[in-house]
Design a protein around this motif. Structure first.
Motif, PDB file in Angstrom:
ATOM      1  N   GLU A  79      81.347  33.638  21.449  1.00  0.00           N
ATOM      2  CA  GLU A  79      80.058  33.071  21.866  1.00  0.00           C
ATOM      3  C   GLU A  79      80.224  32.133  23.062  1.00  0.00           C
ATOM      4  O   GLU A  79      79.399  32.140  23.972  1.00  0.00           O
ATOM      5  N   ARG A  80      81.315  31.355  23.065  1.00  0.00           N
ATOM      6  CA  ARG A  80      81.502  30.406  24.164  1.00  0.00           C
ATOM      7  C   ARG A  80      81.779  31.135  25.482  1.00  0.00           C
ATOM      8  O   ARG A  80      81.330  30.696  26.540  1.00  0.00           O
ATOM      9  N   ALA A  81      82.487  32.248  25.412  1.00  0.00           N
ATOM     10  CA  ALA A  81      82.710  33.025  26.628  1.00  0.00           C
ATOM     11  C   ALA A  81      81.409  33.617  27.128  1.00  0.00           C
ATOM     12  O   ALA A  81      81.108  33.602  28.337  1.00  0.00           O
ATOM     13  N   ARG A  82      80.578  34.132  26.217  1.00  0.00           N
ATOM     14  CA  ARG A  82      79.288  34.694  26.632  1.00  0.00           C
ATOM     15  C   ARG A  82      78.380  33.610  27.218  1.00  0.00           C
ATOM     16  O   ARG A  82      77.648  33.851  28.176  1.00  0.00           O
ATOM     17  N   ASN A  83      78.429  32.409  26.632  1.00  0.00           N
ATOM     18  CA  ASN A  83      77.598  31.321  27.161  1.00  0.00           C
ATOM     19  C   ASN A  83      77.994  30.957  28.589  1.00  0.00           C
ATOM     20  O   ASN A  83      77.133  30.738  29.449  1.00  0.00           O
ATOM     21  N   LEU A  84      79.303  30.878  28.859  1.00  0.00           N
ATOM     22  CA  LEU A  84      79.739  30.541  30.212  1.00  0.00           C
ATOM     23  C   LEU A  84      79.372  31.655  31.189  1.00  0.00           C
ATOM     24  O   LEU A  84      78.872  31.396  32.294  1.00  0.00           O
TER      25      LEU A  84
END
Length: 294
Positions: free
Chosen positions: A215-220
């Motif tokens: 999720e954090r990679a998709r958010n960035l």
């Protein structure tokens, strides 16, 4: 003869009556004189009153003239005061208010600069303490802490939101921000080799199905897609946003030792071309993916 005697008698009687009348009037002469004196006094008083009235009238006329002059002077003074107030309101007050506003803004900027400097000094102190602790541990036989470089490029408006997502992704991969200096980051906690394996796996997940990436990679990635241009680097991971595309890839560690490794994001189109030259297993184009924001 008889008639003459009668007329003579009548004349004598008339004379006696006249003399008697005169004798009766003679005692009233002083009263008449007194009346005449009073009349003369009244005339003098009337003349004095007339003179006094004339004098008072002239004085009243002078007072009226003085009042009119005073009124004109007051009107002129009032007009000058109003003119001065108008000049103050129109010219002096805006200038004074502008100077005060600029002074307040300068003071606020100085306070903000002092606060930023204090925060930077505190961060440097914490970083120095951490490095000293690592040096002490290494002197006792512990493995030295690994340090990797990072970078973040974006407009000032977009940078705060990107910085939060950038640091969340770094934290997820076991990295701690040791120091942030403008666009440059210095991260510790993981070896470059371990990070390379993690990010190759992340790119594989993006290539297979973007929803399976963290999720954090998709958010960035989603935050970078929402801006016109920018980029992020965490060790060997490089993400580049240009007006035409959003691409990411994992650079070989050997390339990170090159002379241009410190400025990979200075030339965003050049960095994007560099990523396109990577092997398929290390590169992914996520420009059109709808699932980047989780």
């Amino acid at each position: 003869m008889t008639v003459i005697l009668v007329l003579l008698c009548l004349a004598i009687a008339g004379r006696e009556l006249y003399l008697a009348f005169e004798r009766k009037r003679a005692p009233g002469a002083p009263e008449i004189a007194d009346i005449r004196t009073q009349l003369r006094a009244l005339k003098g008083t009337r003349d004095e009153l007339e003179s006094l009235r004339t004098s008072q009238g002239e004085r009243l006329d002078r007072l009226a003239e003085d009042r009119d002059r005073d009124r004109a002077a007051l009107t002129e003074a009032d007009a000058r005061i109003k003119s001065l107030i108008t000049q103050i309101n129109d010219r002096l007050l805006p200038d004074v208010n502008g100077r005060l506003r600029r002074q307040r803004e300068a003071a606020d900027e100085q306070r903000a600069a002092v606060d930023r400097l204090a925060a930077e000094v505190a961060g440097l102190r914490a970083h120095l303490v951490g490095r000293l602790d690592q040096a002490v541990a290494a002197s006792l036989g512990a493995d030295p802490a690994d340090l990797v470089a990072g970078a973040l490029t974006a407009s000032p408006a977009a940078r705060p939101a990107l910085a939060r997502r950038y640091e969340w992704l770094a934290e997820q991969h076991g990295l701690r921000v040791e120091l942030a200096d403008r666009d440059r980051y210095y991260l510790s906690g993981r070896s470059p080799r371990g990070l390379e394996r993690d990010f190759v796996g992340l790119v594989a997940a993006l290539r297979a199905n973007g929803a399976e990436a963290t999720e954090r990679a998709r958010n960035l990635l989603g935050a970078l897609r929402d801006i016109d241009q920018g980029g992020a680097q965490i060790g060997p991971l490089l993400i580049v946003r240009t007006p035409e595309a959003l691409v990411c890839g994992v650079l070989p560690l050997a390339e990170l030792r090159g002379p241009d490794a410190a400025g990979l994001l200075d030339d965003l189109p050049g960095a994007a071309r560099r990523l396109h030259r990577l092997p398929e297993t290390r590169f992914c184009d996520v420009s059109a993916w709808p699932a980047l924001n989780g």
